[in-house]
Scaffold this motif. Structure first.
Motif, PDB file in Angstrom:
ATOM      1  N   ASP A  15       1.027  -1.119   0.040  1.00 43.65           N
ATOM      2  CA  ASP A  15      -0.304  -0.307  -0.036  1.00 43.65           C
ATOM      3  C   ASP A  15       0.391   1.211  -0.093  1.00 43.65           C
ATOM      4  O   ASP A  15       0.560   1.835  -0.411  1.00 43.65           O
ATOM      5  N   VAL A  16       2.056   1.103   0.747  1.00 41.92           N
ATOM      6  CA  VAL A  16       2.296   2.487   0.651  1.00 41.92           C
ATOM      7  C   VAL A  16       3.310   2.608  -0.725  1.00 41.92           C
ATOM      8  O   VAL A  16       3.771   3.774  -1.239  1.00 41.92           O
ATOM      9  N   LYS A  17       3.596   1.480  -1.152  1.00 42.57           N
ATOM     10  CA  LYS A  17       4.380   2.120  -2.417  1.00 42.57           C
ATOM     11  C   LYS A  17       3.882   1.813  -3.484  1.00 42.57           C
ATOM     12  O   LYS A  17       4.201   3.164  -4.264  1.00 42.57           O
ATOM     13  N   LYS A  18       2.387   2.226  -3.382  1.00 42.33           N
ATOM     14  CA  LYS A  18       1.688   2.143  -3.923  1.00 42.33           C
ATOM     15  C   LYS A  18       1.063   4.029  -4.169  1.00 42.33           C
ATOM     16  O   LYS A  18       1.159   4.816  -5.135  1.00 42.33           O
ATOM     17  N   ASN A  19       0.842   4.313  -2.482  1.00 41.54           N
ATOM     18  CA  ASN A  19       0.807   5.955  -2.712  1.00 41.54           C
ATOM     19  C   ASN A  19       2.284   7.005  -2.671  1.00 41.54           C
ATOM     20  O   ASN A  19       1.610   8.238  -3.213  1.00 41.54           O
ATOM     21  N   ILE A  20       3.761   5.779  -2.833  1.00 40.97           N
ATOM     22  CA  ILE A  20       4.826   6.432  -3.074  1.00 40.97           C
ATOM     23  C   ILE A  20       4.718   7.487  -4.531  1.00 40.97           C
ATOM     24  O   ILE A  20       4.448   7.912  -5.068  1.00 40.97           O
ATOM     25  N   ARG A  21       4.007   5.803  -5.376  1.00 42.47           N
ATOM     26  CA  ARG A  21       3.672   6.525  -7.036  1.00 42.47           C
ATOM     27  C   ARG A  21       3.165   6.929  -6.964  1.00 42.47           C
ATOM     28  O   ARG A  21       2.694   8.162  -7.800  1.00 42.47           O
ATOM     29  N   ASP A  22       1.501   7.282  -6.623  1.00 46.10           N
ATOM     30  CA  ASP A  22       0.665   8.292  -6.587  1.00 46.10           C
ATOM     31  C   ASP A  22       0.807   9.188  -6.278  1.00 46.10           C
ATOM     32  O   ASP A  22       0.962   9.886  -7.013  1.00 46.10           O
ATOM     33  N   LEU A  23       1.443   9.865  -5.405  1.00 46.53           N
ATOM     34  CA  LEU A  23       2.335  10.938  -5.005  1.00 46.53           C
ATOM     35  C   LEU A  23       3.542  11.272  -5.998  1.00 46.53           C
ATOM     36  O   LEU A  23       2.600  12.351  -6.492  1.00 46.53           O
ATOM     37  N   ARG A  24       3.801  10.348  -6.451  1.00 46.41           N
ATOM     38  CA  ARG A  24       5.048  11.645  -7.940  1.00 46.41           C
ATOM     39  C   ARG A  24       3.621  11.361  -9.507  1.00 46.41           C
ATOM     40  O   ARG A  24       3.868  12.514  -9.791  1.00 46.41           O
ATOM     41  N   LEU A  25       2.472  11.044  -9.480  1.00 45.16           N
ATOM     42  CA  LEU A  25       2.303  10.988 -11.013  1.00 45.16           C
ATOM     43  C   LEU A  25       1.046  12.282 -10.702  1.00 45.16           C
ATOM     44  O   LEU A  25       1.048  13.280 -11.431  1.00 45.16           O
ATOM     45  N   ASN A  26       0.868  12.035  -9.312  1.00 43.81           N
ATOM     46  CA  ASN A  26      -0.412  13.261  -8.911  1.00 43.81           C
ATOM     47  C   ASN A  26       0.517  14.574  -9.265  1.00 43.81           C
ATOM     48  O   ASN A  26      -0.377  15.586  -9.401  1.00 43.81           O
ATOM     49  N   ALA A  27       1.743  14.911  -8.672  1.00 45.70           N
ATOM     50  CA  ALA A  27       2.789  15.953  -8.757  1.00 45.70           C
ATOM     51  C   ALA A  27       2.720  16.322 -10.231  1.00 45.70           C
ATOM     52  O   ALA A  27       3.933  17.281 -10.078  1.00 45.70           O
ATOM     53  N   GLY A  28       3.275  15.163 -11.110  1.00 46.59           N
ATOM     54  CA  GLY A  28       3.085  15.650 -12.475  1.00 46.59           C
ATOM     55  C   GLY A  28       4.516  15.160 -12.900  1.00 46.59           C
ATOM     56  O   GLY A  28       5.233  15.325 -14.221  1.00 46.59           O
ATOM     57  N   TYR A  29       4.826  14.411 -11.469  1.00 41.92           N
ATOM     58  CA  TYR A  29       7.132  14.060 -12.420  1.00 41.92           C
ATOM     59  C   TYR A  29       7.224  13.124 -12.833  1.00 41.92           C
ATOM     60  O   TYR A  29       5.995  11.965 -12.848  1.00 41.92           O
ATOM     61  N   SER A  30       7.785  12.691 -14.201  1.00 37.58           N
ATOM     62  CA  SER A  30       7.984  11.654 -14.603  1.00 37.58           C
ATOM     63  C   SER A  30       9.147  10.709 -13.907  1.00 37.58           C
ATOM     64  O   SER A  30       9.412  11.655 -12.446  1.00 37.58           O
ATOM     65  N   MET A  31       9.952   9.455 -13.664  1.00 40.48           N
ATOM     66  CA  MET A  31      10.487   9.268 -12.983  1.00 40.48           C
ATOM     67  C   MET A  31      12.151   9.324 -12.880  1.00 40.48           C
ATOM     68  O   MET A  31      12.125   9.234 -11.566  1.00 40.48           O
TER      69      MET A  31
END
Length: 102
Positions: A15-31
């Motif tokens: 769940d935390v891994k998914k939330n970290i990914r979601d934070l990055r994507l929602n902020a509009g940052y590329s990998m």
């Protein structure tokens, strides 16, 4: 809570891994940009964000960086927790992954 089955990570870690990914994507940052902001390699970020067996575990120092970069609370990353701390939600599976050493 995550319902994915995984032999390496606990449900809370997934769940935390998914939330970290979601934070990055929602902020509009590329990998690449997300990795740069956290001062880690792109490969490390890929391993952190993946729920597959080859991904890496999340360290406290990384959680602190995520809090600083994204302004996210640790409570928000973790989400709702079961009250039973003996729950499997908190248990990291100990199944061996990969080949056995001789």
């Amino acid at each position: 809570m995550s319902s994915r089955i995984n032999a390496k990570f606990s449900p809370i870690a997934l769940d935390v891994k998914k939330n970290i990914r979601d934070l990055r994507l929602n902020a509009g940052y590329s990998m690449n940009e997300g990795a740069r902001l956290l001062n880690i390699s792109r490969k490390q970020l890929e391993d952190i964000e993946t729920g597959r067996n080859y991904g890496c575990h999340i360290e406290l120092e990384l959680l602190a960086k995520i809090k600083a970069v994204y302004g996210a609370s640790i409570d928000g990353l973790i989400g709702d927790l079961p009250s039973n701390t003996a729950s499997e939600y908190f248990s990291r599976p100990r199944k061996r992954i990969g080949s056995r050493g001789r």
